[in-house]
Design an enzyme around this catalytic site. Structure first.
Site, PDB file in Angstrom:
ATOM      1  CG  ASP A 113      -0.201  -0.243   2.538  1.00 24.83           C
ATOM      2  OD1 ASP A 113       1.039  -0.401   2.509  1.00 24.83           O
ATOM      3  OD2 ASP A 113      -0.854  -0.306   3.596  1.00 24.83           O
ATOM      4  CG  ASP A 178       1.771   1.376   9.549  1.00 21.69           C
ATOM      5  OD1 ASP A 178       2.351   1.717   8.506  1.00 21.69           O
ATOM      6  OD2 ASP A 178       0.979   2.119  10.161  1.00 21.69           O
ATOM      7  NE  ARG A 466       2.381   9.471  12.490  1.00 24.53           N
ATOM      8  CZ  ARG A 466       2.775   8.217  12.594  1.00 24.53           C
ATOM      9  NH1 ARG A 466       3.410   7.652  11.595  1.00 24.53           N
ATOM     10  NH2 ARG A 466       2.591   7.548  13.705  1.00 24.53           N
ATOM     11  CB  SER A 668       6.591   5.935  11.290  1.00 24.87           C
ATOM     12  OG  SER A 668       7.985   5.771  11.220  1.00 24.87           O
ATOM     13  NE  ARG A 670       9.126   6.007   8.556  1.00 22.56           N
ATOM     14  CZ  ARG A 670       8.656   7.183   8.156  1.00 22.56           C
ATOM     15  NH1 ARG A 670       9.468   8.150   7.816  1.00 22.56           N
ATOM     16  NH2 ARG A 670       7.372   7.414   8.050  1.00 22.56           N
TER      17      ARG A 670
HETATM   18  C1  MIC Z   1       3.422   6.378   8.613  1.00 20.24           C
HETATM   19  O1  MIC Z   1       2.222   6.620   8.592  1.00 20.24           O
HETATM   20  O2  MIC Z   1       4.274   7.156   9.091  1.00 20.24           O
HETATM   21  C2  MIC Z   1       3.901   5.061   8.024  1.00 20.24           C
HETATM   22  C3  MIC Z   1       4.584   5.367   6.768  1.00 20.24           C
HETATM   23  O3  MIC Z   1       2.784   4.251   7.747  1.00 20.24           O
HETATM   24  C4  MIC Z   1       4.823   4.398   9.050  1.00 20.24           C
HETATM   25  C5  MIC Z   1       5.471   3.162   8.586  1.00 20.24           C
HETATM   26  C6  MIC Z   1       6.652   3.366   7.660  1.00 20.24           C
HETATM   27  O4  MIC Z   1       7.428   4.288   7.835  1.00 20.24           O
HETATM   28  O5  MIC Z   1       6.810   2.541   6.764  1.00 20.24           O
HETATM   29  C7  MIC Z   1       4.141   4.086  10.380  1.00 20.24           C
HETATM   30  O6  MIC Z   1       3.133   4.675  10.697  1.00 20.24           O
HETATM   31  O7  MIC Z   1       4.669   3.273  11.147  1.00 20.24           O
HETATM   32 FE1  SF4 Z   2      -0.428   4.577   5.073  1.00 17.66          FE
HETATM   33 FE2  SF4 Z   2       0.722   5.347   7.372  1.00 17.66          FE
HETATM   34 FE3  SF4 Z   2      -0.770   7.029   5.919  1.00 17.66          FE
HETATM   35 FE4  SF4 Z   2      -1.912   5.048   7.176  1.00 17.66          FE
HETATM   36  S1  SF4 Z   2      -0.830   6.766   8.107  1.00 17.66           S
HETATM   37  S2  SF4 Z   2      -2.325   5.696   5.083  1.00 17.66           S
HETATM   38  S3  SF4 Z   2      -0.422   3.427   6.983  1.00 17.66           S
HETATM   39  S4  SF4 Z   2       1.156   6.126   5.337  1.00 17.66           S
END
Ligand code: MIC
Ligand code: SF4
Length: 781
Positions: A113, A178, A466, A668, A670
């Site tokens: 995704d 995530d 976010r 996140s 990550r």
């Molecule tokens: C986000 O919303 O910040 C992400 C991208 O989904 C991250 C995961 C990632 O950095 O791959 C998260 O929420 O953990």
């Molecule tokens: Fe994707 Fe993270 Fe955004 Fe949710 S908050 S849509 S998991 S990038």
């Protein structure tokens, strides 16, 4: 990667009924034993956590379940399921492969995704993604098939909406790579965001470790007013708690106000609990949960859950005297709640809509909207889109038009199919809304916009969760505001943030005045549509082949690949590496994982540690010059970017230190934000405080996270310092360490000093440091 053909005659589920039977037999047997042992009233969080504890004796159970250990003690947990998305699954699976196991030990899934770049529309963008990311998708698909994971191809949907529709069940404990994994709390599952290495623990049949959370009870009373929705509850709560107020806490909702919220609305609230740093968020099981289970064709689960409601709700005495059982209680009266808009640059700047126009003017934020965006895992359910549809058809009837481009990403292929069958899709398209793929897209900087120059100041409003700098389009001057989908839509109809769309008179082309009326909503689709859409295996879903066919599946990582790289071995632990470490950067202010390891264009390197390490801390502000990505090289005196200095240190074998401010690593899950510094030779990160997932990720990767015993000592770190930990060999649980600061700045040279640093490592975590990483510890035991 062909999806299965659609067959409305079939009734198939990605989770079969024997799995559901086993799950509830196991959980209920444990629950009955637990209730015999612990007679005091329990919150729902405790119940689900205790059902999943990896304990070996009653005494151990008694110690761990004592409320006084909350917030301090670590516990070992056996989750029921692991979910991973493509941007984090790559590293998680690379680590899993290193473990040498033959298959995953528990049901696990991978969802594609994050890597789809939004540009024109769903079809175009998906085709491009399938070409540009082919190598990564093939790796994820073959690894999933080889080791027994479910695989969801690009377009199948966003991990959290898909999990809510197919995998999450009341009473389950899910971990996901995530941070928005708690979304499943809307389904009364305790779902926790973790780093890839934690997921690997569970997948290789090791208990997974969690600091026992404290519990915030949030009491909801009354009903929402017509312009308000679930999103406004969490926007308001973010303002109350701030980005770190939920750290090491589960937020558990209760009160009669809960009954007015749908399962997907509750999921929205739980999803955004990540924005206050919460370990998870949770709603009790009730009739709304049941309705969603029926509407996702999971009646079989209801046969169990309906009869075990005491296991899936807090005990009555907890609800009657919440202050005695929760660590703190917050009350929100829904009748008094206004729609909120949060931002810019932080999700906890919460402003009620009636004050928002003045707020924007006072702060001199750009007023004209350059785009409005609806979607993300937070707000892309059928109900969300039904409210948007209601507003758009109202606007259409009134002859109103969009004043700013409106983009919409459905949460899953099933949501897409449902809105298509309802005719919503056509209404959206006729009105000029661009439909993007069922994916993250602009929510994670995957947005190739050409309407605004890369560095021009502008505002966007989104229904995402976010809004850190550069988060949506890579432009630090994009001011991103967060609201509910219907409020985003209302602003798209007025085009400017200094207008209140709920009170403003809007004119059609003939000059007739109109006022927007609140949207209507449909909680769930009709059963006929449900039967059709959920009547066959979802498009994009691939079950793993039977075990006997798996060992012949080969996984290839091209050694010349730019996208994938087998993980290098970690250097063995060496105490001398903790002496005379140089400073990489002293960060000032907000430093999220987006600042440490940027997303957007860098997402393509998520499976290649050396390539992605070239972005290390690019977004962080240097405390000595208040500038982003510019630090002094203490050996040459030259100013450099942070990644350049980190690479200089690596080439010269110089161990280094990162100094962080408050809530370092928020946002996140990550783990790249920990693996990259590790790869480039950073040994310790010392901060005023850490966000939960990032602190764990650092430990897992063999880095030492320390906090200043006296937060004012942050000011003592100077630009040319070398830092040593003379007592590193005596690292032990609960004992602070001494940091020796050699102030090398020549003008004027100041005397060296020592400060004290705390750490939160337990004995097991210390073994990760001594073995250079948690994975090494697992592989050597
Ligand atoms: C986000 O919303 O910040 C992400 C991208 O989904 C991250 C995961 C990632 O950095 O791959 C998260 O929420 O953990
Ligand atoms: Fe994707 Fe993270 Fe955004 Fe949710 S908050 S849509 S998991 S990038």
């Amino acid at each position: 990667m062909e999806a299965q053909a659609h067959n409305p005659q079939q009734t198939m589920s990605v989770v079969d009924s024997s799995y559901i039977d086993d799950l509830y037999t196991r959980l209920y047997t444990r629950y009955a034993a637990l209730k015999k042992r612990i007679t005091r009233p329990l919150t729902l969080t405790e119940k689900i956590l205790y059902l999943h504890l990896d304990t070996h004796s009653d005494t151990e159970l008694d110690t761990l379940t004592s409320p006084r250990h909350r917030g301090t003690q670590f516990a070992y947990i056996r989750p029921d399921r692991v979910i991973m998305q493509d941007a984090t699954a790559q590293m998680a699976l690379l680590q899993f492969i290193k473990s040498g196991k033959e298959e995953v030990a528990l049901p696990s899934s991978v969802h594609c995704d994050h890597l789809i770049l939004a540009k024109l529309n769903a079809l175009h963008d998906l085709n491009v993604a399938n070409t540009t990311n082919r190598e990564v998708y093939e790796f994820l698909q073959s690894t999933s098939a080889r080791y027994g994971l479910d695989y969801w191809q690009p377009g199948g949907g966003i991990i959290h909406q898909v999990t809510l529709e197919h995998y999450a069940l009341p009473g389950m404990l899910i971990i996901g790579t995530d941070s928005h994994t708690p979304n499943a709390g809307g389904m009364a599952s305790l779902a926790i965001g973790v780093g890839g290495a934690d997921a690997v623990d569970a997948m290789i049949d090791m208990p997974w470790e969690l600091k026992f959370p404290r519990i915030i009870g949030v009491k909801l009373t009354g009903t929402l007013s017509p312009w308000c929705s679930a999103k406004d509850i969490i926007l308001k709560l973010s303002g109350i708690l701030s980005v770190k107020g939920g750290t090491d806490h589960v937020i558990e909702y209760f009160g009669e106000g809960v009954s007015h919220l749908s399962c997907t609305g509750r999921a929205t609230i739980c999803n955004m609990g990540a924005e206050v740093g919460a370990t998870s968020s949770l709603f009790p099981y009730d009739i709304a949960t049941e309705r969603f289970l029926y509407a996702s064709k999971r009646a079989h689960a209801v046969e169990h859950t309906h009869n075990i409601q005491d296991m899936l709700t807090a005990d009555t005495r907890v609800i009657d005297s919440p202050a005695d059982y929760y660590d703190s209680v917050i009350e929100i009266h829904l009748d008094d709640l206004e729609p909120h808009i949060n931002g810019p640059y932080s999700p906890d700047i919460a402003t009620p809509l009636s004050r928002f126009a003045d707020f924007v003017k006072e702060k001199n934020y750009p007023r004209t909207l350059s785009s409005a965006l609806i979607g993300s895992c937070t707000n892309s359910s059928f109900q969300d889109l039904s409210r948007v549809h209601s507003l758009i058809s109202q606007a259409q009837k009134k002859g109103l038009t969009l004043k700013t481009p409106l983009w919409l990403s459905p949460g899953s292929e099933n949501v897409y199919q449902i809105i298509k069958m309802y005719g919503y899709l056509k209404t959206f398209q006729d009105f000029g809304v661009t439909i993007l793929a069922n994916a993250c897209g602009p929510c994670i900087g995957q947005w190739q916009r050409d309407d605004v120059d890369a560095q021009s100041k502008n505002s966007v409003i989104t229904s995402f969760n976010r809004n850190f700098a550069k988060r949506t389009d890579g432009n630090p001057l994009t001011h991103m505001f967060i609201a509910s989908p219907e409020i985003v839509c209302a602003y798209a109809l007025v085009g400017s943030l200094d207008i209140n769309p709920l009170t403003e008179v809007l004119y059609d082309q003939k000059g007739t005045p109109h006022q927007l009326e609140p949207p209507q909503d449909e909680e769930l689709p009709d059963s006929e549509i449900v039967d059709f859409v959920f009547g066959s295996l979802p498009k994009g879903y691939h079950a793993p082949p039977p075990p006997e066919q798996r060992s012949s599946i080969s996984i290839t990582i091209n050694p010349d690949s730019e996208r994938l790289q087998a993980l290098p071995d970690y250097l063995p632990y060496d105490p001398s590496a903790y002496q005379n470490m140089s400073l990489l950067i002293k960060v000032s202010g907000k430093c999220t994982t987006d600042h440490i390891s940027m997303a957007g264009p860098w997402l393509k390197y998520r499976g290649h540690l050396s390539n992605i390490s070239k972005n290390l801390l690019m977004g962080a502000t240097n405390a000595f010059n208040n500038t982003v990505n510019l630090v002094v090289n203490p050996y040459t005196g030259r100013m450099q970017s942070v990644p350049d200095l980190a690479h200089y240190y690596k080439e010269h074998n110089i161990a280094s230190v990162i100094v962080g401010d408050h809530n370092y690593g928020e946002g996140s899950s990550r783990e790249h934000a920990a693996m990259q510094p590790r790869f480039l030779g950073v040994r310790i990160v010392i901060a005023r405080s850490f966000a939960r997932i990032h602190e764990t990720n650092l430990k897992k990767q063999g880095l030492l996270p320390l906090t200043f015993a006296n937060p004012d000592d942050y000011a003592h770190i100077q630009e040319y310092d070398t830092i040593s930990i003379p007592d590193i060999e005596s690292l032990s649980p609960g004992t602070p360490l001494t940091l020796y600061l050699d102030h090398n700045h020549p003008h004027p040279k100041q005397p060296a000093e020592t400060i004290t640093a705390n750490h939160s490592l337990n004995a097991q975590q210390i073994s990760w440091i001594r073995n250079s990483s948690a994975l090494n510890t697992v592989c050597t035991t």
